[in-house]
Design a protein around this motif. Sequence first.
Motif, PDB file in Angstrom:
ATOM      1  N   ALA A 124      24.961  92.257  69.648  1.00  0.00           N
ATOM      2  CA  ALA A 124      25.701  91.191  69.892  1.00  0.00           C
ATOM      3  C   ALA A 124      26.962  91.120  68.845  1.00  0.00           C
ATOM      4  N   HIS A 125      27.890  90.298  69.602  1.00  0.00           N
ATOM      5  CA  HIS A 125      29.277  90.162  68.920  1.00  0.00           C
ATOM      6  C   HIS A 125      29.103  88.860  68.227  1.00  0.00           C
ATOM      7  N   GLY A 126      27.851  87.919  68.348  1.00  0.00           N
ATOM      8  CA  GLY A 126      28.104  86.736  67.847  1.00  0.00           C
ATOM      9  C   GLY A 126      26.912  85.882  68.351  1.00  0.00           C
ATOM     10  N   LEU A 127      26.653  84.556  68.176  1.00  0.00           N
ATOM     11  CA  LEU A 127      25.629  83.493  68.527  1.00  0.00           C
ATOM     12  C   LEU A 127      26.544  82.436  68.983  1.00  0.00           C
ATOM     13  N   PRO A 147      31.372  86.296  80.087  1.00  0.00           N
ATOM     14  CA  PRO A 147      30.820  86.838  81.401  1.00  0.00           C
ATOM     15  C   PRO A 147      30.430  88.717  80.992  1.00  0.00           C
ATOM     16  N   ALA A 148      30.710  89.077  80.002  1.00  0.00           N
ATOM     17  CA  ALA A 148      30.506  90.408  79.673  1.00  0.00           C
ATOM     18  C   ALA A 148      28.983  90.368  78.757  1.00  0.00           C
ATOM     19  N   ARG A 149      28.424  89.090  78.520  1.00  0.00           N
ATOM     20  CA  ARG A 149      27.408  89.062  77.760  1.00  0.00           C
ATOM     21  C   ARG A 149      27.442  89.791  76.404  1.00  0.00           C
ATOM     22  N   ARG A 150      28.473  89.435  75.813  1.00  0.00           N
ATOM     23  CA  ARG A 150      28.633  90.032  74.426  1.00  0.00           C
ATOM     24  C   ARG A 150      27.855  89.253  73.278  1.00  0.00           C
ATOM     25  N   LEU A 151      27.745  87.801  73.650  1.00  0.00           N
ATOM     26  CA  LEU A 151      26.922  87.016  72.585  1.00  0.00           C
ATOM     27  C   LEU A 151      25.469  86.621  73.074  1.00  0.00           C
ATOM     28  N   HIS A 152      24.835  86.360  72.102  1.00  0.00           N
ATOM     29  CA  HIS A 152      23.274  85.793  72.088  1.00  0.00           C
ATOM     30  C   HIS A 152      23.792  84.219  72.505  1.00  0.00           C
ATOM     31  N   ILE A 194      21.768  87.083  62.964  1.00  0.00           N
ATOM     32  CA  ILE A 194      23.469  86.867  62.895  1.00  0.00           C
ATOM     33  C   ILE A 194      23.866  85.733  62.283  1.00  0.00           C
ATOM     34  N   ALA A 195      24.777  85.755  61.170  1.00  0.00           N
ATOM     35  CA  ALA A 195      24.969  84.701  60.322  1.00  0.00           C
ATOM     36  C   ALA A 195      25.816  83.653  60.791  1.00  0.00           C
ATOM     37  N   PRO A 196      25.781  82.626  60.044  1.00  0.00           N
ATOM     38  CA  PRO A 196      26.696  81.226  60.597  1.00  0.00           C
ATOM     39  C   PRO A 196      28.112  81.464  60.883  1.00  0.00           C
ATOM     40  N   GLU A 197      28.798  82.337  60.152  1.00  0.00           N
ATOM     41  CA  GLU A 197      30.208  82.677  60.389  1.00  0.00           C
ATOM     42  C   GLU A 197      30.449  83.659  61.546  1.00  0.00           C
ATOM     43  N   LEU A 199      35.095  85.544  68.203  1.00  0.00           N
ATOM     44  CA  LEU A 199      34.033  86.390  67.865  1.00  0.00           C
ATOM     45  C   LEU A 199      34.527  87.825  68.485  1.00  0.00           C
ATOM     46  N   PRO A 200      35.491  88.653  67.898  1.00  0.00           N
ATOM     47  CA  PRO A 200      36.200  89.670  68.557  1.00  0.00           C
ATOM     48  C   PRO A 200      35.449  90.892  68.484  1.00  0.00           C
ATOM     49  N   THR A 201      34.625  91.170  67.423  1.00  0.00           N
ATOM     50  CA  THR A 201      33.879  92.390  67.266  1.00  0.00           C
ATOM     51  C   THR A 201      32.279  92.384  67.235  1.00  0.00           C
ATOM     52  N   PRO A 202      31.723  93.396  67.416  1.00  0.00           N
ATOM     53  CA  PRO A 202      29.968  93.468  67.464  1.00  0.00           C
ATOM     54  C   PRO A 202      29.821  92.840  65.956  1.00  0.00           C
ATOM     55  N   TYR A 203      28.624  92.447  65.995  1.00  0.00           N
ATOM     56  CA  TYR A 203      28.105  92.005  64.529  1.00  0.00           C
ATOM     57  C   TYR A 203      26.977  92.806  64.292  1.00  0.00           C
ATOM     58  N   ALA A 204      26.814  93.215  63.095  1.00  0.00           N
ATOM     59  CA  ALA A 204      25.419  94.023  62.492  1.00  0.00           C
ATOM     60  C   ALA A 204      24.555  93.298  61.889  1.00  0.00           C
ATOM     61  N   PRO A 205      23.484  92.801  62.723  1.00  0.00           N
ATOM     62  CA  PRO A 205      22.518  91.977  62.135  1.00  0.00           C
ATOM     63  C   PRO A 205      21.933  92.481  60.890  1.00  0.00           C
ATOM     64  N   THR A 206      21.660  91.762  59.853  1.00  0.00           N
ATOM     65  CA  THR A 206      20.908  92.066  58.541  1.00  0.00           C
ATOM     66  C   THR A 206      19.718  91.101  58.576  1.00  0.00           C
ATOM     67  N   HIS A 207      18.627  91.466  58.937  1.00  0.00           N
ATOM     68  CA  HIS A 207      17.367  90.847  58.682  1.00  0.00           C
ATOM     69  C   HIS A 207      16.695  91.000  57.130  1.00  0.00           C
ATOM     70  N   GLU A 208      16.272  89.798  56.624  1.00  0.00           N
ATOM     71  CA  GLU A 208      15.401  89.987  55.417  1.00  0.00           C
ATOM     72  C   GLU A 208      14.416  90.660  55.501  1.00  0.00           C
TER      73      GLU A 208
END
Length: 221
Positions: free
Chosen positions: A15-18, A41-46, A98-101, A212-221
């Motif tokens: 995911a690049h973001g939400l 269209p590229a399904r980059r986002l959740h 995915i963070a708010p930012e 939201l240009p680049t993939p986001y690395a999720p950080t789960h607690e």
Amino acid sequence: MSALVFRERAPAGAAHGLLVLHHGRGADEHDLLPLAEVLDPARRLHVVTPRAPLTLPGSPGHHWYGVPRVGHPDPDTFRAAYQQLAALHDELWKRTGIAPEHTILGGFSMGTVMSYALGLGPERPAPGGILAFSGFVPTVEGWQADLASRAGLPVFITHGRRDQVIDVDFARRAQELLEAGGLKVSYHESEAGHHIDPRELPGALEWVRETLPTPYAPTHE
């Protein structure tokens, strides 16, 4: 805990973001889901599309708040929807990692009002951007936009000059308010009525990509 019903569309890969899309008056969680394919269209986002919690006698569909006067939501129903939507956003950030930012809050009409409300709310985390189709920054008792902590926040506003439901002056006032607060506003008007103008979607698509240009690395607690 949010009790809101919602639909979601997973990304094709990392995911690049939400992207959370809030529907307009009298619609439901299915209404803006097809917009995800247009804006991403590229399904980059959740992508998540919540259903508003309020139903009104004699009025079809679902509503975020009562409307005593355009621009001025009913405080009680607005507050209830605000709290439930805030809980849903918090749950999504925790569950997806995915963070708010890295989140865009968007919507149409009444859904734009809620995007502004949650995106600019004083006790809410700042999102990555706000996507505003045919809406307004609300004037409502108990809520005040926190612009001081939102300097540089990207906002995409588009509104039709022939809108007979929410006058285009609301969009112009939103632009003035947000730019004066230091937000980064991309403002667009068209000859449309009260609907999402297809001619404005290519610009919205490009804005989403830039926000939201680049993939986001999720950080789960």
